[in-house]
Write a protein that holds these residues in place. Structure first.
Motif, PDB file in Angstrom:
ATOM      1  N   ASN A 109       0.832  -1.272  -0.004  1.00 39.54           N
ATOM      2  CA  ASN A 109      -0.155   0.220   0.156  1.00 39.54           C
ATOM      3  C   ASN A 109       0.901   1.238   0.111  1.00 39.54           C
ATOM      4  OD1 ASN A 109      -1.831   2.081   0.336  1.00 39.54           O
ATOM      5  ND2 ASN A 109      -3.029   0.858   1.913  1.00 39.54           N
ATOM      6  N   LYS A 111       0.267   4.102   0.741  1.00 37.47           N
ATOM      7  CA  LYS A 111      -0.091   5.091   1.829  1.00 37.47           C
ATOM      8  C   LYS A 111       0.982   4.855   2.902  1.00 37.47           C
ATOM      9  CE  LYS A 111      -5.136   4.823   0.813  1.00 37.47           C
ATOM     10  NZ  LYS A 111      -6.509   4.519   1.222  1.00 37.47           N
ATOM     11  N   THR A 132      -4.222   8.545  -1.913  1.00 40.99           N
ATOM     12  CA  THR A 132      -2.855   8.439  -1.407  1.00 40.99           C
ATOM     13  C   THR A 132      -2.323   9.462  -0.617  1.00 40.99           C
ATOM     14  OG1 THR A 132      -2.400   6.661  -3.056  1.00 40.99           O
ATOM     15  CG2 THR A 132      -0.505   7.786  -2.126  1.00 40.99           C
TER      16      THR A 132
END
Length: 627
Positions: free
Chosen positions: A576, A578, A611
């Motif tokens: 991910n 993020k 994001t």
């Protein structure tokens, strides 16, 4: 035949995520390959199998044991083909189909694959709900609604990594196997009587329907998509000998896992034959009836409790199969990647809604018929997955020396013909019955005939096309090949600038602004996070096809910018963005982060995720966002 240039993105799956190039004993090296087939095998012992096995055992005793054995041998053969495709070509079945067939045909195959996944999920939902009802007295409708929540349980467990998820599933599988082993010890079936069931026979037309259901419950079409992806989790030696070793060890993995699934299915059928058929109870097709009858017939309440616990374990363990297969099918055929929880809810909704409708209209007594019907639906999809698979692993142009040999081709096509002929016979039989009783609704029967003819035409097309059209040499597909070139820009004062890239056309603008800030005095770290299924599950161990390709693109960027006098390095993250982008910023001690915004908002944020905001809150350095 479609040109691979038209493919701008494809699910690169879970290639090379676990190291297998180990030194040590034979069993240590074998253990490194073991795993994918066990995740696949849980789909071979889901509640749909229970219904067909119970119906077959209670109505015909041990007469259909041979169908289970034949189905298991077919499954082993076809799953080995699926594994071979993934190992040799680094393609799953959906990807290979998308590259070869016309888009209209691929859309038809995609819809069928989704129907198969929904049918599988229907069996899991009903099985879990029935198990909850049997143990706790919960109404079936409530149990079905509760099953929606396991979507979030699954996603929660996945956050802890694939290895822990595998351990969780294997624990449930062990519970299922252990429960039925104890049940068989209680029932004490006659081995001599069981042996007669290995002689092929179909006592009547109903036996054909149940036999096709058993085949559909055992040889699952979506498992062919899944296995061709999961074998790519192993990082293998790409030499000829290394690939041969991978094929061999994956076959052993499949043989052990699928034979364990065969034991569970055979145990259910034999238990039904011993406890019900041998005592004159020939119509025990409902799981609830089996639960109620086991305790008095075997003389202990634990017989029913073990049965219900195993049922819940079967439903929960097989839920991951549909989730991952759905992700693979959607990304492979449609090139569409969405948030995992959205994908999971779509799959579960397709199962929950028809289950609730049928139960409210026909009553809870219809669950057994629904389970068997779901497995027949799976069987009807099989030809559309098996035929392309056999073609792909037979093709010497793409498989090279690893194309299957003539004997395996014969066995593969024999399996396909058996399945397709049985399905055609079932469809003709069913349509004839409907026509005789249709009355004024005859137009619906004619519509069904038209759909059946369309499906047969598509099946004929995907069967014949590879024989008459030689697969052309293809330019190797490189994900994100449209990434922009790097521009010349002006300097500034930051000394270590991280630049997050997503390989879209906006990268050029993002890098341009970064270089204008830092100039040639600063050092630049180009960060990209690989977001494939393998990356999300296995993190930094991922070495799949897309990550390898992304590495090459970053190298190209670095070479381009280095020639202009800039100091540039790269950082590949996995999972991910993020969390991975902020982690990379910290590791490389960057004092500025430059990244582009995703360019969508509103409902697209919900579906595809965001994001920028998540990254901005996780870093302690300035963030420059390029719109």
């Amino acid at each position: 035949m479609e040109n691979s240039k038209n493919i701008t993105s494809s699910l690169s799956e879970v290639n090379a995520t676990v190291e297998t190039r180990l030194q040590g004993s034979y069993f240590k090296r074998l253990f490194a390959f073991m795993g994918p087939a066990y995740l696949v095998s849980v789909g071979y012992m889901d509640p749909g199998n229970w219904a067909t096995d119970l119906a077959g055992g209670s109505r015909y005793g041990y007469a259909l044991v041979w169908v289970l054995l034949m189905s298991n041998l077919m499954a082993l053969l076809l799953q080995s083909f699926s594994a071979r495709l993934g190992i040799v070509r680094n393609r799953d079945l959906a990807q290979a189909s998308r590259e070869f067939y016309h888009p209209a045909i691929n859309m038809f195959l995609y819809v069928l694959a989704e129907i198969a996944i929904a049918a599988c999920d229907l069996a899991e939902v009903l099985g879990m709900a029935i198990g909850l009802q049997l143990l706790f007295g919960l109404p079936l409708n409530y149990g079905i609604l509760i099953c929606v929540l396991d979507t979030f349980l699954l996603l929660f467990l996945l956050n802890y990594g694939m290895r822990k998820m595998e351990a969780f599933i294997l624990a449930l599988v062990a519970l299922i196997g252990g429960a039925f082993f104890i049940e068989l010890l209680m029932a004490q079936p006659s081995l001599a009587a069981i042996s007669t069931g290995f002689i092929p026979s179909l006592p009547d037309d109903e036996a054909l329907y149940i036999a096709i259901g058993i085949i559909g419950a055992t040889v699952m079409p979506h498992n062919l998509y899944l296995h061709s992806s999961l074998v790519q989790t192993r990082r293998i030696d790409r030499s000829s000998s290394g690939i041969k070793k991978a094929i061999k060890f994956n076959f052993i993995d499949s043989a052990i896992a699928l034979n364990l699934a065969f034991f569970v299915n055979a145990a259910i059928l034999i238990l039904a034959g011993t406890v019900f058929y041998n005592n004159g109870l020939f119509e025990v097709a409902e799981i609830q009836d089996a639960y109620k009858l086991l305790s008095p017939m075997l003389g202990t309440k634990w017989a029913s409790i073990l049965f219900a616990l195993a049922l819940i374990a079967a439903g929960q363990s097989s839920t991951i199969t549909g989730t991952l297969a759905g992700q693979i099918v959607m990304e492979g055929y449609l090139n569409l990647r969405i948030q995992p929880w959205i994908r999971r809810i779509i799959t579960r909704t397709l199962a929950v809604v028809p289950a609730l409708i049928v139960i409210n209209i026909m009553g809870e007594g219809a669950t057994g018929k629904m389970l068997i019907f779901s497995q027949v639906v799976l069987s009807l999809q099989l030809g559309f997955a098996i035929v392309p698979l056999i073609h792909f692993v037979s093709d010497a142009n793409t498989m090279k020396e690893f194309a299957i040999k003539p004997l395996l081709k014969i066995l593969g096509w024999t399996s396909a013909i058996i399945i397709i002929v049985l399905n055609i016979r079932l469809v003709v039989q069913q349509l004839t019955e409907w026509e005789e009783s249709a009355g004024s609704m005859i137009w619906m029967v004619y519509s069904a005939y038209a759909i059946a003819l369309l499906a047969f035409g598509v099946l004929a097309y995907i069967t014949v096309k590879p024989f008459i059209v030689k697969l052309k040499e293809r330019e190797p597909y490189i994900p994100h090949r449209d990434a922009g070139s790097m521009p010349k820009v002006l300097p500034s004062h930051y000394s270590r600038i991280a630049v997050a890239l997503d390989f879209s056309k906006s990268d050029s603008k993002t890098v341009s602004h970064a270089l204008s800030i830092g100039g040639k005095q600063a050092e630049y770290i180009l960060i990209h996070s690989v977001e494939t299924v393998g990356a999300m599950f296995f993190g930094k161990d991922t070495g799949d096809y897309e990550s390898s390709s992304d590495n090459k693109i970053l190298d190209t960027y670095i070479e381009h910018l280095s020639k202009q006098g800039y100091r540039v390095s790269k950082a590949i993250a996995y999972g991910n963005p993020k969390t991975e982008i902020p982690a990379a910023v910290k590791i490389y001690h960057a004092d500025l982060l430059v990244l582009g915004s995703h360019g969508h908002k509103g409902i697209k944020d919900l579906i595809f995720g965001t994001t920028v905001d998540a990254v901005r809150h996780r870093v302690k350095v300035p963030v420059f966002v390029i719109q």
